[in-house]
Enzyme design. Structure first.
Site, mmCIF file in Angstrom:
data_model
loop_
_atom_site.group_PDB
_atom_site.id
_atom_site.type_symbol
_atom_site.label_atom_id
_atom_site.label_comp_id
_atom_site.label_asym_id
_atom_site.label_seq_id
_atom_site.Cartn_x
_atom_site.Cartn_y
_atom_site.Cartn_z
ATOM 1 N N PRO A 84 32.958 22.727 25.562
ATOM 2 C CA PRO A 84 33.806 21.763 24.851
ATOM 3 C C PRO A 84 32.983 20.921 23.862
ATOM 4 O O PRO A 84 31.869 20.502 24.180
ATOM 5 C CB PRO A 84 34.412 20.894 25.960
ATOM 6 C CG PRO A 84 33.852 21.362 27.243
ATOM 7 C CD PRO A 84 32.987 22.553 27.017
ATOM 8 N N GLY A 90 26.091 19.594 25.022
ATOM 9 C CA GLY A 90 25.120 20.296 24.175
ATOM 10 C C GLY A 90 25.724 21.419 23.355
ATOM 11 O O GLY A 90 25.027 22.396 23.044
ATOM 12 N N ALA A 93 23.894 21.905 19.937
ATOM 13 C CA ALA A 93 22.570 22.531 20.089
ATOM 14 C C ALA A 93 22.712 24.023 20.386
ATOM 15 O O ALA A 93 21.994 24.857 19.818
ATOM 16 C CB ALA A 93 21.796 21.844 21.206
ATOM 17 N N ASP A 135 18.100 18.984 23.886
ATOM 18 C CA ASP A 135 19.252 19.901 23.899
ATOM 19 C C ASP A 135 18.878 21.275 23.336
ATOM 20 O O ASP A 135 19.230 22.313 23.899
ATOM 21 C CB ASP A 135 20.412 19.322 23.070
ATOM 22 C CG ASP A 135 21.014 18.072 23.695
ATOM 23 O OD1 ASP A 135 20.353 17.431 24.529
ATOM 24 O OD2 ASP A 135 22.165 17.718 23.336
HETATM 25 C C1 MEV Z 1 22.422 13.913 23.801
HETATM 26 O O1 MEV Z 1 22.787 15.088 24.516
HETATM 27 C C2 MEV Z 1 21.298 13.197 24.487
HETATM 28 C C3 MEV Z 1 20.720 11.980 23.769
HETATM 29 O O2 MEV Z 1 19.587 11.569 24.544
HETATM 30 C C4 MEV Z 1 20.302 12.297 22.351
HETATM 31 C C5 MEV Z 1 19.133 13.279 22.270
HETATM 32 O O3 MEV Z 1 18.354 13.396 23.229
HETATM 33 O O4 MEV Z 1 18.996 13.912 21.201
HETATM 34 C C6 MEV Z 1 21.716 10.837 23.748
#
Ligand code: MEV
Length: 298
Positions: A84, A90, A93, A135
Protein backbone atom coordinates in the site's frame (compact mmCIF):
# COMPACT_ATOMS: atom_id res chain seq x y z
CA UNK A 1 11.62 -6.80 -21.67
CA UNK A 2 12.45 -7.70 -18.06
CA UNK A 3 10.63 -7.74 -14.70
CA UNK A 4 12.18 -7.31 -11.26
CA UNK A 5 10.50 -7.25 -7.85
CA UNK A 6 11.61 -5.80 -4.51
CA UNK A 7 10.09 -6.07 -1.00
CA UNK A 8 8.58 -3.51 1.36
CA UNK A 9 9.80 -3.20 4.95
CA UNK A 10 8.88 -2.55 8.57
CA UNK A 11 10.99 -0.88 11.26
CA UNK A 12 11.43 -2.81 14.52
CA UNK A 13 13.30 0.23 15.87
CA UNK A 14 14.73 3.53 14.78
CA UNK A 15 12.67 5.43 12.19
CA UNK A 16 13.35 9.19 12.17
CA UNK A 17 16.40 8.87 14.47
CA UNK A 18 18.18 6.93 11.67
CA UNK A 19 17.95 10.08 9.48
CA UNK A 20 20.42 11.64 11.98
CA UNK A 21 22.83 8.69 11.95
CA UNK A 22 21.38 6.70 14.88
CA UNK A 23 21.06 2.89 14.70
CA UNK A 24 17.87 1.25 13.45
CA UNK A 25 16.64 -2.29 12.73
CA UNK A 26 14.43 -2.79 9.69
CA UNK A 27 13.09 -6.01 8.16
CA UNK A 28 12.06 -6.78 4.58
CA UNK A 29 8.49 -8.15 4.46
CA UNK A 30 6.71 -10.47 2.11
CA UNK A 31 4.84 -7.76 0.14
CA UNK A 32 6.49 -6.90 -3.18
CA UNK A 33 6.50 -4.26 -5.92
CA UNK A 34 7.03 -5.54 -9.49
CA UNK A 35 8.43 -3.34 -12.25
CA UNK A 36 8.64 -4.29 -15.94
CA UNK A 37 10.97 -2.32 -18.22
CA UNK A 38 11.14 -2.44 -22.01
CA UNK A 39 13.31 -0.39 -24.41
CA UNK A 40 11.26 2.41 -26.00
CA UNK A 41 11.76 5.69 -27.87
CA UNK A 42 10.50 7.84 -24.95
CA UNK A 43 9.91 7.50 -21.20
CA UNK A 44 6.42 6.09 -20.46
CA UNK A 45 5.52 5.20 -16.85
CA UNK A 46 2.27 3.42 -15.94
CA UNK A 47 0.88 2.20 -12.61
CA UNK A 48 -2.43 2.00 -10.75
CA UNK A 49 -1.90 5.75 -10.08
CA UNK A 50 -2.17 6.43 -13.81
CA UNK A 51 0.36 7.45 -16.47
CA UNK A 52 3.08 10.07 -16.55
CA UNK A 53 6.29 11.24 -14.89
CA UNK A 54 4.58 13.66 -12.46
CA UNK A 55 2.61 10.86 -10.83
CA UNK A 56 5.77 8.81 -10.36
CA UNK A 57 8.49 11.10 -9.00
CA UNK A 58 10.66 8.27 -7.59
CA UNK A 59 10.56 6.27 -10.82
CA UNK A 60 11.27 9.36 -12.97
CA UNK A 61 14.26 10.25 -10.79
CA UNK A 62 15.52 6.63 -10.85
CA UNK A 63 15.30 6.56 -14.67
CA UNK A 64 17.09 9.91 -14.86
CA UNK A 65 19.94 8.73 -12.61
CA UNK A 66 20.55 5.33 -14.20
CA UNK A 67 19.83 6.74 -17.69
CA UNK A 68 22.41 9.52 -17.60
CA UNK A 69 25.62 7.46 -18.04
CA UNK A 70 24.02 5.15 -20.65
CA UNK A 71 22.50 8.07 -22.65
CA UNK A 72 19.01 6.63 -22.44
CA UNK A 73 16.40 7.68 -25.03
CA UNK A 74 13.42 6.14 -23.33
CA UNK A 75 11.83 3.15 -21.63
CA UNK A 76 8.35 1.76 -21.09
CA UNK A 77 8.02 1.16 -17.32
CA UNK A 78 5.03 -0.68 -15.82
CA UNK A 79 4.57 -0.85 -12.03
CA UNK A 80 2.44 -3.36 -10.17
CA UNK A 81 2.69 -3.29 -6.37
CA UNK A 82 1.16 -5.21 -3.45
CA UNK A 83 2.56 -2.63 -1.00
CA UNK A 84 0.00 0.00 0.00
CA UNK A 85 1.26 3.47 -1.01
CA UNK A 86 2.00 6.22 1.55
CA UNK A 87 1.59 3.94 4.57
CA UNK A 88 5.16 3.59 5.84
CA UNK A 89 5.78 0.13 4.35
CA UNK A 90 8.51 1.31 1.97
CA UNK A 91 6.51 1.20 -1.25
CA UNK A 92 8.50 4.07 -2.87
CA UNK A 93 11.81 2.40 -2.04
CA UNK A 94 10.66 -1.00 -3.35
CA UNK A 95 9.42 0.56 -6.62
CA UNK A 96 12.65 2.58 -6.96
CA UNK A 97 14.87 -0.47 -6.42
CA UNK A 98 12.83 -2.76 -8.72
CA UNK A 99 12.96 -0.01 -11.39
CA UNK A 100 16.74 0.39 -11.07
CA UNK A 101 17.28 -3.40 -11.23
CA UNK A 102 15.06 -3.84 -14.30
CA UNK A 103 16.63 -0.81 -16.05
CA UNK A 104 20.09 -2.13 -15.13
CA UNK A 105 19.44 -5.41 -16.95
CA UNK A 106 17.43 -4.09 -19.90
CA UNK A 107 20.07 -1.45 -20.71
CA UNK A 108 23.15 -3.40 -19.50
CA UNK A 109 24.13 -0.57 -17.14
CA UNK A 110 26.43 -2.90 -15.17
CA UNK A 111 25.45 -1.87 -11.62
CA UNK A 112 25.96 -4.26 -8.69
CA UNK A 113 23.51 -4.54 -5.76
CA UNK A 114 25.43 -2.11 -3.53
CA UNK A 115 25.49 0.49 -6.31
CA UNK A 116 21.75 0.05 -6.87
CA UNK A 117 21.06 0.52 -3.14
CA UNK A 118 23.27 3.64 -3.17
CA UNK A 119 21.53 5.05 -6.26
CA UNK A 120 18.12 4.27 -4.72
CA UNK A 121 19.15 6.22 -1.60
CA UNK A 122 20.13 9.24 -3.68
CA UNK A 123 16.74 9.05 -5.49
CA UNK A 124 14.93 9.12 -2.11
CA UNK A 125 17.08 12.03 -0.88
CA UNK A 126 16.39 14.04 -4.05
CA UNK A 127 12.63 13.42 -3.97
CA UNK A 128 12.10 13.69 -0.18
CA UNK A 129 14.70 16.33 0.69
CA UNK A 130 16.07 14.14 3.52
CA UNK A 131 16.17 10.38 3.95
CA UNK A 132 18.21 7.57 5.45
CA UNK A 133 19.47 4.68 3.30
CA UNK A 134 17.30 2.23 5.29
CA UNK A 135 14.30 1.63 3.03
CA UNK A 136 16.28 1.28 -0.19
CA UNK A 137 19.05 -0.86 1.41
CA UNK A 138 16.63 -3.30 3.05
CA UNK A 139 14.55 -3.55 -0.13
CA UNK A 140 17.70 -4.37 -2.13
CA UNK A 141 19.21 -6.90 0.30
CA UNK A 142 16.18 -8.41 2.12
CA UNK A 143 16.28 -9.88 5.66
CA UNK A 144 16.67 -8.21 9.05
CA UNK A 145 19.22 -5.42 8.86
CA UNK A 146 20.97 -3.19 11.39
CA UNK A 147 21.42 0.28 9.95
CA UNK A 148 23.42 2.34 9.18
CA UNK A 149 26.07 -0.48 9.11
CA UNK A 150 23.93 -2.65 6.81
CA UNK A 151 24.74 -5.69 9.00
CA UNK A 152 22.44 -8.70 8.44
CA UNK A 153 20.92 -10.08 11.67
CA UNK A 154 19.27 -13.41 12.45
CA UNK A 155 15.83 -13.88 10.93
CA UNK A 156 12.99 -13.43 13.44
CA UNK A 157 11.19 -16.63 14.40
CA UNK A 158 8.07 -14.65 15.23
CA UNK A 159 4.98 -13.40 13.39
CA UNK A 160 4.39 -9.88 12.13
CA UNK A 161 0.92 -8.31 11.96
CA UNK A 162 0.70 -4.92 10.25
CA UNK A 163 -2.30 -2.64 10.82
CA UNK A 164 -3.12 -0.02 8.22
CA UNK A 165 -5.01 3.04 9.50
CA UNK A 166 -6.01 3.94 5.92
CA UNK A 167 -4.77 7.49 6.59
CA UNK A 168 -2.20 8.41 3.93
CA UNK A 169 0.82 10.35 5.17
CA UNK A 170 3.77 11.97 3.44
CA UNK A 171 7.26 10.82 4.51
CA UNK A 172 8.70 14.06 3.12
CA UNK A 173 6.41 16.20 5.31
CA UNK A 174 6.90 14.08 8.44
CA UNK A 175 10.70 14.14 8.06
CA UNK A 176 10.55 17.94 7.65
CA UNK A 177 8.27 18.24 10.70
CA UNK A 178 10.71 16.25 12.87
CA UNK A 179 13.63 18.32 11.56
CA UNK A 180 11.80 21.52 12.51
CA UNK A 181 11.19 20.17 16.05
CA UNK A 182 14.87 19.18 16.30
CA UNK A 183 16.01 22.64 15.21
CA UNK A 184 13.63 24.34 17.63
CA UNK A 185 14.39 22.13 20.67
CA UNK A 186 17.83 20.57 20.05
CA UNK A 187 18.60 20.00 23.76
CA UNK A 188 15.30 18.11 24.25
CA UNK A 189 15.16 16.12 21.03
CA UNK A 190 18.84 15.04 20.91
CA UNK A 191 18.50 12.66 23.90
CA UNK A 192 15.30 11.24 22.36
CA UNK A 193 17.13 10.38 19.11
CA UNK A 194 19.96 8.89 21.16
CA UNK A 195 17.54 6.78 23.22
CA UNK A 196 15.94 5.46 20.03
CA UNK A 197 19.41 4.51 18.73
CA UNK A 198 20.09 2.73 22.05
CA UNK A 199 16.88 0.72 21.65
CA UNK A 200 18.09 -0.48 18.23
CA UNK A 201 21.52 -1.42 19.60
CA UNK A 202 19.93 -3.32 22.52
CA UNK A 203 17.46 -4.80 20.02
CA UNK A 204 20.34 -6.20 17.98
CA UNK A 205 21.49 -8.34 20.94
CA UNK A 206 17.91 -9.48 21.63
CA UNK A 207 17.31 -10.41 17.96
CA UNK A 208 20.46 -12.55 18.02
CA UNK A 209 19.23 -14.21 21.28
CA UNK A 210 15.67 -14.62 19.96
CA UNK A 211 14.24 -12.88 23.05
CA UNK A 212 10.98 -11.71 21.47
CA UNK A 213 9.20 -10.67 24.64
CA UNK A 214 12.03 -8.22 25.48
CA UNK A 215 12.05 -6.99 21.84
CA UNK A 216 8.31 -6.32 22.20
CA UNK A 217 8.88 -4.29 25.39
CA UNK A 218 11.49 -2.15 23.63
CA UNK A 219 9.13 -1.64 20.66
CA UNK A 220 6.55 -0.23 23.08
CA UNK A 221 9.19 2.15 24.50
CA UNK A 222 10.16 3.17 20.94
CA UNK A 223 6.50 4.04 20.29
CA UNK A 224 6.50 6.35 23.33
CA UNK A 225 9.61 8.13 22.01
CA UNK A 226 8.10 8.49 18.53
CA UNK A 227 4.97 10.00 20.13
CA UNK A 228 7.20 12.53 21.87
CA UNK A 229 8.59 13.54 18.44
CA UNK A 230 5.03 14.27 17.29
CA UNK A 231 4.68 11.55 14.65
CA UNK A 232 1.95 9.51 16.35
CA UNK A 233 -1.77 10.06 15.73
CA UNK A 234 -5.06 8.93 17.26
CA UNK A 235 -5.72 6.36 14.50
CA UNK A 236 -2.31 4.71 15.02
CA UNK A 237 -2.73 4.66 18.81
CA UNK A 238 -6.14 2.99 18.47
CA UNK A 239 -4.65 0.13 16.43
CA UNK A 240 -1.56 -0.13 18.66
CA UNK A 241 -3.61 -0.40 21.88
CA UNK A 242 -5.96 -2.93 20.24
CA UNK A 243 -2.97 -5.10 19.22
CA UNK A 244 -1.38 -4.89 22.67
CA UNK A 245 -4.72 -5.69 24.33
CA UNK A 246 -5.03 -8.82 22.17
CA UNK A 247 -1.66 -10.14 23.32
CA UNK A 248 0.93 -8.67 20.92
CA UNK A 249 4.45 -8.83 22.37
CA UNK A 250 4.96 -5.21 21.28
CA UNK A 251 3.39 -2.69 18.91
CA UNK A 252 4.49 0.61 17.40
CA UNK A 253 4.06 2.74 14.31
CA UNK A 254 6.32 1.86 11.40
CA UNK A 255 7.84 4.29 8.89
CA UNK A 256 7.20 8.00 9.00
CA UNK A 257 3.99 7.92 11.11
CA UNK A 258 1.27 10.60 11.08
CA UNK A 259 -1.05 7.86 9.74
CA UNK A 260 -0.03 4.87 7.67
CA UNK A 261 0.74 1.60 9.42
CA UNK A 262 1.59 0.15 12.81
CA UNK A 263 3.41 -3.12 13.31
CA UNK A 264 2.89 -5.73 16.01
CA UNK A 265 5.29 -8.51 16.95
CA UNK A 266 3.18 -11.55 17.74
CA UNK A 267 3.73 -15.18 18.73
CA UNK A 268 1.99 -17.79 16.59
CA UNK A 269 -0.89 -18.37 19.01
CA UNK A 270 -1.95 -14.70 19.02
CA UNK A 271 -1.85 -13.89 15.27
CA UNK A 272 -5.58 -14.37 14.66
CA UNK A 273 -6.60 -12.50 17.81
CA UNK A 274 -4.31 -9.52 17.12
CA UNK A 275 -5.45 -9.29 13.48
CA UNK A 276 -9.15 -9.35 14.50
CA UNK A 277 -8.55 -6.78 17.26
CA UNK A 278 -6.99 -4.43 14.68
CA UNK A 279 -9.94 -4.94 12.32
CA UNK A 280 -12.50 -4.51 15.11
CA UNK A 281 -11.29 -0.91 15.67
CA UNK A 282 -11.35 -0.02 11.95
CA UNK A 283 -7.85 -0.97 10.75
CA UNK A 284 -6.91 -3.27 7.90
CA UNK A 285 -4.79 -6.13 9.23
CA UNK A 286 -2.04 -7.65 7.07
CA UNK A 287 -0.50 -10.89 8.33
CA UNK A 288 2.95 -11.03 6.81
CA UNK A 289 6.38 -12.56 7.26
CA UNK A 290 9.92 -11.36 7.12
CA UNK A 291 11.58 -12.27 3.84
CA UNK A 292 15.25 -12.93 3.20
CA UNK A 293 14.69 -12.21 -0.50
CA UNK A 294 15.65 -8.70 -1.56
CA UNK A 295 15.46 -7.49 -5.16
CA UNK A 296 15.11 -10.38 -7.64
CA UNK A 297 14.38 -11.12 -11.29
CA UNK A 298 10.87 -12.44 -11.83
C1 MEV B 1 10.61 6.15 6.48
O1 MEV B 1 10.26 4.82 6.13
C2 MEV B 1 11.55 6.18 7.64
C3 MEV B 1 12.10 7.54 8.05
O2 MEV B 1 13.07 7.28 9.07
C4 MEV B 1 12.74 8.27 6.89
C5 MEV B 1 14.00 7.58 6.36
O3 MEV B 1 14.65 6.82 7.10
O4 MEV B 1 14.35 7.84 5.19
C6 MEV B 1 11.01 8.41 8.64
Amino acid sequence: MVTYSAPGKIFLFGEHAVVYGESAIACAIDLRARVTVQKHSEVLITSELGKGKDRHPYVSKAIEKIGEPIRLDGARVTIDSEIPIGTGLGSSAAITIATLAAMNEEFSAGLGKDEMAEMGYSVEKDVQGAASPTDTYVSTMGGVVLMPDGRRLRNLDCEIVVGNTGKISSTKELVQQVRALKDKHPETTQPIFRSIGNLARKGEVLVEKGDYSAIGELMDINQGLLESLGVGCAELSTLIYAARGAGALGAKLTGAGGGGCMVALVDKTHVKGVASAIESVGGVAIKTKITEIGVRRE
